[in-house]
Design a protein around this motif. Structure first.
Motif, PDB file in Angstrom:
ATOM      1  N   HIS A 175     -15.055  53.743  49.992  1.00 51.25           N
ATOM      2  CA  HIS A 175     -15.004  54.930  50.399  1.00 51.25           C
ATOM      3  C   HIS A 175     -15.095  54.847  51.833  1.00 51.25           C
ATOM      4  O   HIS A 175     -16.223  54.368  52.475  1.00 51.25           O
ATOM      5  CB  HIS A 175     -16.143  55.894  49.756  1.00 51.25           C
ATOM      6  CG  HIS A 175     -15.877  57.332  50.195  1.00 51.25           C
ATOM      7  ND1 HIS A 175     -14.819  58.023  49.923  1.00 51.25           N
ATOM      8  CD2 HIS A 175     -16.908  58.202  51.097  1.00 51.25           C
ATOM      9  CE1 HIS A 175     -15.092  59.315  50.410  1.00 51.25           C
ATOM     10  NE2 HIS A 175     -16.214  59.410  51.110  1.00 51.25           N
ATOM     11  N   GLY A 176     -14.693  55.659  52.637  1.00 52.03           N
ATOM     12  CA  GLY A 176     -14.743  55.912  54.018  1.00 52.03           C
ATOM     13  C   GLY A 176     -14.768  57.380  54.691  1.00 52.03           C
ATOM     14  O   GLY A 176     -14.218  58.112  53.843  1.00 52.03           O
ATOM     15  N   MET A 177     -15.404  57.480  55.557  1.00 55.40           N
ATOM     16  CA  MET A 177     -15.489  58.761  56.124  1.00 55.40           C
ATOM     17  C   MET A 177     -15.665  58.717  57.637  1.00 55.40           C
ATOM     18  O   MET A 177     -16.183  57.736  58.223  1.00 55.40           O
ATOM     19  CB  MET A 177     -16.756  59.484  55.549  1.00 55.40           C
ATOM     20  CG  MET A 177     -17.996  59.256  56.272  1.00 55.40           C
ATOM     21  SD  MET A 177     -19.266  60.078  55.540  1.00 55.40           S
ATOM     22  CE  MET A 177     -20.796  59.626  56.083  1.00 55.40           C
ATOM     23  N   ASP A 178     -15.083  59.807  58.040  1.00 55.52           N
ATOM     24  CA  ASP A 178     -14.866  59.905  59.502  1.00 55.52           C
ATOM     25  C   ASP A 178     -16.259  60.251  60.119  1.00 55.52           C
ATOM     26  O   ASP A 178     -16.723  61.543  59.840  1.00 55.52           O
ATOM     27  CB  ASP A 178     -13.917  60.709  60.243  1.00 55.52           C
ATOM     28  CG  ASP A 178     -12.364  60.017  59.762  1.00 55.52           C
ATOM     29  OD1 ASP A 178     -12.376  58.768  59.789  1.00 55.52           O
ATOM     30  OD2 ASP A 178     -11.380  60.606  59.771  1.00 55.52           O
ATOM     31  N   VAL A 179     -16.876  59.582  60.984  1.00 59.02           N
ATOM     32  CA  VAL A 179     -18.074  60.428  61.720  1.00 59.02           C
ATOM     33  C   VAL A 179     -17.635  61.032  63.003  1.00 59.02           C
ATOM     34  O   VAL A 179     -18.314  62.215  63.215  1.00 59.02           O
ATOM     35  CB  VAL A 179     -18.823  59.037  62.165  1.00 59.02           C
ATOM     36  CG1 VAL A 179     -20.310  59.590  62.991  1.00 59.02           C
ATOM     37  CG2 VAL A 179     -19.403  58.237  60.947  1.00 59.02           C
ATOM     38  N   SER A 180     -16.318  60.840  63.753  1.00 57.59           N
ATOM     39  CA  SER A 180     -16.314  61.519  64.761  1.00 57.59           C
ATOM     40  C   SER A 180     -14.566  60.872  64.804  1.00 57.59           C
ATOM     41  O   SER A 180     -14.211  60.337  64.007  1.00 57.59           O
ATOM     42  CB  SER A 180     -16.842  61.217  65.907  1.00 57.59           C
ATOM     43  OG  SER A 180     -16.750  59.826  66.555  1.00 57.59           O
ATOM     44  N   ARG A 219     -13.147  58.771  66.799  1.00 55.92           N
ATOM     45  CA  ARG A 219     -13.106  57.685  67.235  1.00 55.92           C
ATOM     46  C   ARG A 219     -14.026  56.592  66.459  1.00 55.92           C
ATOM     47  O   ARG A 219     -13.603  55.550  66.370  1.00 55.92           O
ATOM     48  CB  ARG A 219     -13.390  57.356  68.649  1.00 55.92           C
ATOM     49  CG  ARG A 219     -12.604  58.123  69.701  1.00 55.92           C
ATOM     50  CD  ARG A 219     -12.853  57.884  70.883  1.00 55.92           C
ATOM     51  NE  ARG A 219     -11.959  57.060  71.594  1.00 55.92           N
ATOM     52  CZ  ARG A 219     -12.180  56.328  72.570  1.00 55.92           C
ATOM     53  NH1 ARG A 219     -12.938  56.870  73.494  1.00 55.92           N
ATOM     54  NH2 ARG A 219     -11.275  55.358  73.014  1.00 55.92           N
ATOM     55  N   VAL A 220     -14.748  57.364  65.528  1.00 54.34           N
ATOM     56  CA  VAL A 220     -15.649  56.376  64.604  1.00 54.34           C
ATOM     57  C   VAL A 220     -15.741  56.709  63.318  1.00 54.34           C
ATOM     58  O   VAL A 220     -15.523  57.841  62.825  1.00 54.34           O
ATOM     59  CB  VAL A 220     -17.165  56.411  65.094  1.00 54.34           C
ATOM     60  CG1 VAL A 220     -18.142  55.477  64.207  1.00 54.34           C
ATOM     61  CG2 VAL A 220     -17.181  56.197  66.521  1.00 54.34           C
TER      62      VAL A 220
END
Length: 134
Positions: free
Chosen positions: A103-108, A110-111
């Motif tokens: 699972h992935g998630m965007d922190v910002s 660019r990150v």
């Protein structure tokens, strides 16, 4: 690189160290929820001593294909064939199956953070492995 000392004959001359890899891959989406990955890896030990390693430059190739379902949790399955190219390396050839979950998630913007778990199963084709001496 192990350039000298007692470990040189084990790590470099026997073809266990100084490994050189070339990897090429391509990922694409087949649909909104299905991804496809294909790749080819080339592994060689150019500094191996033929008398010790059994080949002047022990070499393997590994084509791989994987498919991933992209949902709340991504679930994938990849299969590969790891093939020795010389008589000395053919005994270490194997079929590789790798299921995965992540699972992935965007922190910002660019990150991103990704967390995953991959498991692998090697099915050897020679030398008394899981498939016997064939």
């Amino acid at each position: 690189f192990q350039l000298g000392g007692e470990l040189k004959s084990f790590n470099v001359d026997a073809g266990l160290g100084a490994e050189q890899d070339l990897l090429v891959g391509y990922d694409t989406l087949l649909s909104d929820v299905l991804g496809l990955s294909v790749g080819l890896s080339f592994y060689t030990f150019p500094f191996a001593d033929e008398a010790i390693a059994g080949a002047a430059m022990p070499t393997w190739v590994e084509p791989i294909v994987g498919i991933t379902w992209l949902g709340p949790v991504d679930v994938g399955l990849a299969v590969a064939w790891f093939q020795g190219l010389q008589d000395a390396t053919k005994g270490t050839s194997f079929f590789y199956v790798e299921p995965s979950v992540g699972h992935g998630m965007d922190v910002s913007e660019r990150v991103a953070v990704e967390l995953g778990l991959d498991l692998g199963l090697k099915l050897f084709t020679g030398g008394g492995g899981l498939w016997g001496d064939g």
